[in-house]
Enzyme design. Structure first.
Site, PDB file in Angstrom:
ATOM      1  N   CYS A 125       6.115   3.170  -4.767  1.00 53.91           N
ATOM      2  CA  CYS A 125       5.471   4.416  -5.208  1.00 53.91           C
ATOM      3  C   CYS A 125       6.082   5.298  -6.019  1.00 53.91           C
ATOM      4  CB  CYS A 125       4.827   5.070  -3.742  1.00 53.91           C
ATOM      5  SG  CYS A 125       6.419   5.130  -2.703  1.00 53.91           S
ATOM      6  N   HIS A 239       5.020  12.673  -4.555  1.00 53.55           N
ATOM      7  CA  HIS A 239       6.612  12.544  -4.654  1.00 53.55           C
ATOM      8  C   HIS A 239       6.839  13.182  -5.867  1.00 53.55           C
ATOM      9  CE1 HIS A 239       6.538   9.503  -1.464  1.00 53.55           C
ATOM     10  NE2 HIS A 239       6.656   8.406  -2.405  1.00 53.55           N
TER      11      HIS A 239
HETATM   12  N1  LIG Z   1       2.263   5.244   1.959  1.00 53.23           N
HETATM   13  C1  LIG Z   1       2.799   4.877   0.710  1.00 53.23           C
HETATM   14  O1  LIG Z   1       3.035   6.053   0.081  1.00 53.23           O
HETATM   15  C2  LIG Z   1       2.974   3.670   0.155  1.00 53.23           C
HETATM   16  C3  LIG Z   1       2.993   3.393  -1.182  1.00 53.23           C
HETATM   17  C4  LIG Z   1       3.525   2.337  -1.717  1.00 53.23           C
HETATM   18  C5  LIG Z   1       3.400   1.156  -0.909  1.00 53.23           C
HETATM   19  N2  LIG Z   1       3.309   1.174   0.361  1.00 53.23           N
HETATM   20  C6  LIG Z   1       3.250   0.267   1.037  1.00 53.23           C
HETATM   21  O2  LIG Z   1       2.087  -0.148   1.467  1.00 53.23           O
HETATM   22  C7  LIG Z   1       2.074  -0.933   2.841  1.00 53.23           C
HETATM   23  C8  LIG Z   1       1.120  -0.106   3.879  1.00 53.23           C
HETATM   24  O3  LIG Z   1       1.684   1.402   3.837  1.00 53.23           O
HETATM   25  P1  LIG Z   1       0.881   2.305   4.605  1.00 53.23           P
HETATM   26  O4  LIG Z   1       1.679   3.709   4.184  1.00 53.23           O
HETATM   27  O5  LIG Z   1      -0.658   2.344   4.390  1.00 53.23           O
HETATM   28  O6  LIG Z   1       1.362   1.894   6.188  1.00 53.23           O
HETATM   29  P2  LIG Z   1       0.203   2.518   7.563  1.00 53.23           P
HETATM   30  O7  LIG Z   1      -0.269   3.923   7.096  1.00 53.23           O
HETATM   31  O8  LIG Z   1       1.528   2.270   8.474  1.00 53.23           O
HETATM   32  O9  LIG Z   1      -0.658   1.317   7.835  1.00 53.23           O
HETATM   33  C9  LIG Z   1      -0.492   0.134   8.133  1.00 53.23           C
HETATM   34  C10 LIG Z   1      -1.546  -0.864   8.356  1.00 53.23           C
HETATM   35  O10 LIG Z   1      -0.910  -2.090   8.927  1.00 53.23           O
HETATM   36  C11 LIG Z   1      -1.995  -2.630   9.623  1.00 53.23           C
HETATM   37  N3  LIG Z   1      -1.044  -3.324  10.878  1.00 53.23           N
HETATM   38  C12 LIG Z   1      -0.155  -2.816  11.625  1.00 53.23           C
HETATM   39  N4  LIG Z   1       0.244  -4.086  12.418  1.00 53.23           N
HETATM   40  C13 LIG Z   1      -0.454  -4.972  12.057  1.00 53.23           C
HETATM   41  C14 LIG Z   1      -0.405  -6.483  12.295  1.00 53.23           C
HETATM   42  N5  LIG Z   1       0.321  -6.902  13.458  1.00 53.23           N
HETATM   43  N6  LIG Z   1      -1.409  -7.363  11.832  1.00 53.23           N
HETATM   44  C15 LIG Z   1      -2.260  -6.793  10.890  1.00 53.23           C
HETATM   45  N7  LIG Z   1      -2.212  -5.428  10.570  1.00 53.23           N
HETATM   46  C16 LIG Z   1      -1.545  -4.582  10.938  1.00 53.23           C
HETATM   47  C17 LIG Z   1      -2.449  -1.165  10.457  1.00 53.23           C
HETATM   48  O11 LIG Z   1      -3.428  -1.564  11.428  1.00 53.23           O
HETATM   49  P3  LIG Z   1      -3.756  -0.566  12.716  1.00 53.23           P
HETATM   50  O12 LIG Z   1      -4.337   0.800  12.268  1.00 53.23           O
HETATM   51  O13 LIG Z   1      -4.551  -1.420  13.393  1.00 53.23           O
HETATM   52  O14 LIG Z   1      -2.350  -0.325  13.111  1.00 53.23           O
HETATM   53  C18 LIG Z   1      -2.578  -0.413   9.211  1.00 53.23           C
HETATM   54  O15 LIG Z   1      -3.959  -0.733   8.676  1.00 53.23           O
HETATM   55  C19 LIG Z   1       3.454  -0.904   3.148  1.00 53.23           C
HETATM   56  O16 LIG Z   1       3.999  -2.025   2.721  1.00 53.23           O
HETATM   57  C20 LIG Z   1       4.080   0.233   2.461  1.00 53.23           C
HETATM   58  O17 LIG Z   1       5.399   0.197   2.097  1.00 53.23           O
HETATM   59  C21 LIG Z   1       2.974   2.653   0.917  1.00 53.23           C
END
Ligand SMILES: NC(=O)c1ccc[n+]([C@@H]2O[C@H](COP(=O)([O-])OP(=O)(O)OC[C@H]3O[C@@H](n4cnc5c(N)ncnc54)[C@H](OP(=O)(O)O)[C@@H]3O)[C@@H](O)[C@H]2O)c1
Length: 347
Positions: A125, A239
């Site tokens: 990001c 950010h």
């Molecule tokens: N947040 C940011 O600013 C950002 C920016 C760029 C990239 N990313 C990347 O994008 C990805 C997601 O980030 P996020 O911030 O959206 O994370 P998040 O809010 O923690 O969401 C995680 C997602 O993964 C699912 N999940 C968790 N355990 C799982 C499992 N065992 N099987 C299948 N699904 C599962 C969760 O489902 P439940 O709701 O059912 O738990 C939720 O839908 C990561 O790789 C992160 O590094 C994030």
């Protein structure tokens, strides 16, 4: 068109869902998360299935999949989605440095999403807005070096961390203490902390190394002298990055600002002219969610060569830094119905 979103209930997945509905309004959506449930969206009820259903014989086949899971789950599900016929955009760190997988920022190197490519990695990001601002400068004058210091919002760590932060902030600030005693000095609320996860033998954290290595790959500048220091600040979304850069060939402040304001040469960059940075902030990025905000362009005090400058870049980490770029990149394969989400600004 059949589109699958894995991690549809997370912070990035929720943004993806809204953008996918705009880019491909007639698509059939298959939503997955850790467990099955129903979610409400704009008055409608949507079914989310357990991602483990993708492993069975009845898993839906389809055209395009967005994966917004942690690294381990991405590594587990991306190969299966490819097997099921999807073209895949992965949001995690898993494939970003794989030499066989393009790492793509729309507006910088989207030409790498060729017909034969079936898996694309979406950068970190902080890397996406940084490279959107740097690429035009690199193309025009060449970049000799870039140092960057990032001030990253808590939502970058996902929904659970963001919710904890909001709760701790609410409780802590409700107590009458001006010096911060109600807060945990190792926590995120009311605090600035090193972004120190997975600090390795180099002394740099994985977040810092991502910024360095991904920028070199996207800019196709393996030898570029880049270094980064990252911290988290007590901000929910948005950010902020401070840059010190040196160009190979001399230029001027005015030329730099003019280039960054040119939508054809610097797509999706919004320029804030002038040294003071009036109007440029991390919260302003959440108003202009699909652009990199750039400004405070200044010549270094000690510069006598026209090559040494400072500037600031900010972006919404959940949108431009994550979901928007993923959708724009996928629009190279499947044209978007919404021009703001096309793979190039003019298409
Ligand atoms: N947040 C940011 O600013 C950002 C920016 C760029 C990239 N990313 C990347 O994008 C990805 C997601 O980030 P996020 O911030 O959206 O994370 P998040 O809010 O923690 O969401 C995680 C997602 O993964 C699912 N999940 C968790 N355990 C799982 C499992 N065992 N099987 C299948 N699904 C599962 C969760 O489902 P439940 O709701 O059912 O738990 C939720 O839908 C990561 O790789 C992160 O590094 C994030």
């Amino acid at each position: 068109m059949e589109i699958c979103i894995l991690g549809a209930t997370g912070l990035v997945g929720t943004e993806l869902l809204a953008l996918v509905e705009r880019a491909w309004p007639d698509a059939t959506l298959h939503l997955f998360a850790s467990r099955s449930r129903e979610i409400s969206r704009a008055g409608a009820t949507l079914t989310v299935r357990a991602a483990s259903d993708l492993e069975g014989p009845d898993a839906p086949r389809g055209d395009l999949a967005f994966v917004a899971l942690d690294d381990d789950h991405s590594a587990h599900y991306c190969p299966r989605l490819l097997e099921l016929g999807y073209r895949v955009i992965d949001k995690s760190n898993t494939y970003r440095l794989d030499p066989h997988v393009p790492l793509v920022v729309a507006g910088v190197n989207h030409q790498e999403v060729r017909e034969g490519v079936r898996l694309v990695a979406n950068p970190n990001c902080t890397t996406i807005p940084l490279t959107l601002a740097l690429a035009p400068i690199h193309r025009r004058w060449g970049l000799a070096s870039v140092q960057v210091s990032t001030y990253q919002a808590i939502s970058g760590a996902g929904a659970t961390t963001l919710d904890d932060f909001l709760e701790q902030s609410k409780t802590g600030y409700a107590q009458p203490d001006r010096l911060g005693a109600p807060f945990d000095p190792s926590g995120y609320a009311a605090n600035v902390v090193p972004h120190a996860g997975n600090t390795d033998a180099t002394g740099f954290s994985s977040e810092e190394l991502k910024l360095v290595r991904e920028s070199r790959k996207i800019l196709a500048a393996e030898g570029l002298d880049v270094s980064a220091q990252c911290c988290r600040v007590p901000v929910a979304v948005g950010h902020y990055e401070q840059l010190w850069l040196t160009t190979k060939r001399p230029t001027s402040l005015e030329n730099l600002e003019t280039l960054l304001a040119d939508g054809a040469r610097a797509p999706w960059v919004r320029v804030y002219r002038g040294a003071s940075g009036q109007g440029l902030s991390s919260l302003a990025a959440t108003e202009h969610r699909d652009e990199a905000l750039a400004g405070r362009v200044r010549a270094r005090l000690d510069d006598t060569t026209g090559t040494r400058y400072c500037m600031t870049v900010a972006a919404d980490n959940l949108r431009l830094g994550a979901a928007t770029n993923a959708v724009r990149v996928a629009a190279s394969w499947f044209p978007s119905a919404d021009a703001a989400l096309a793979s190039t600004p003019s298409s």
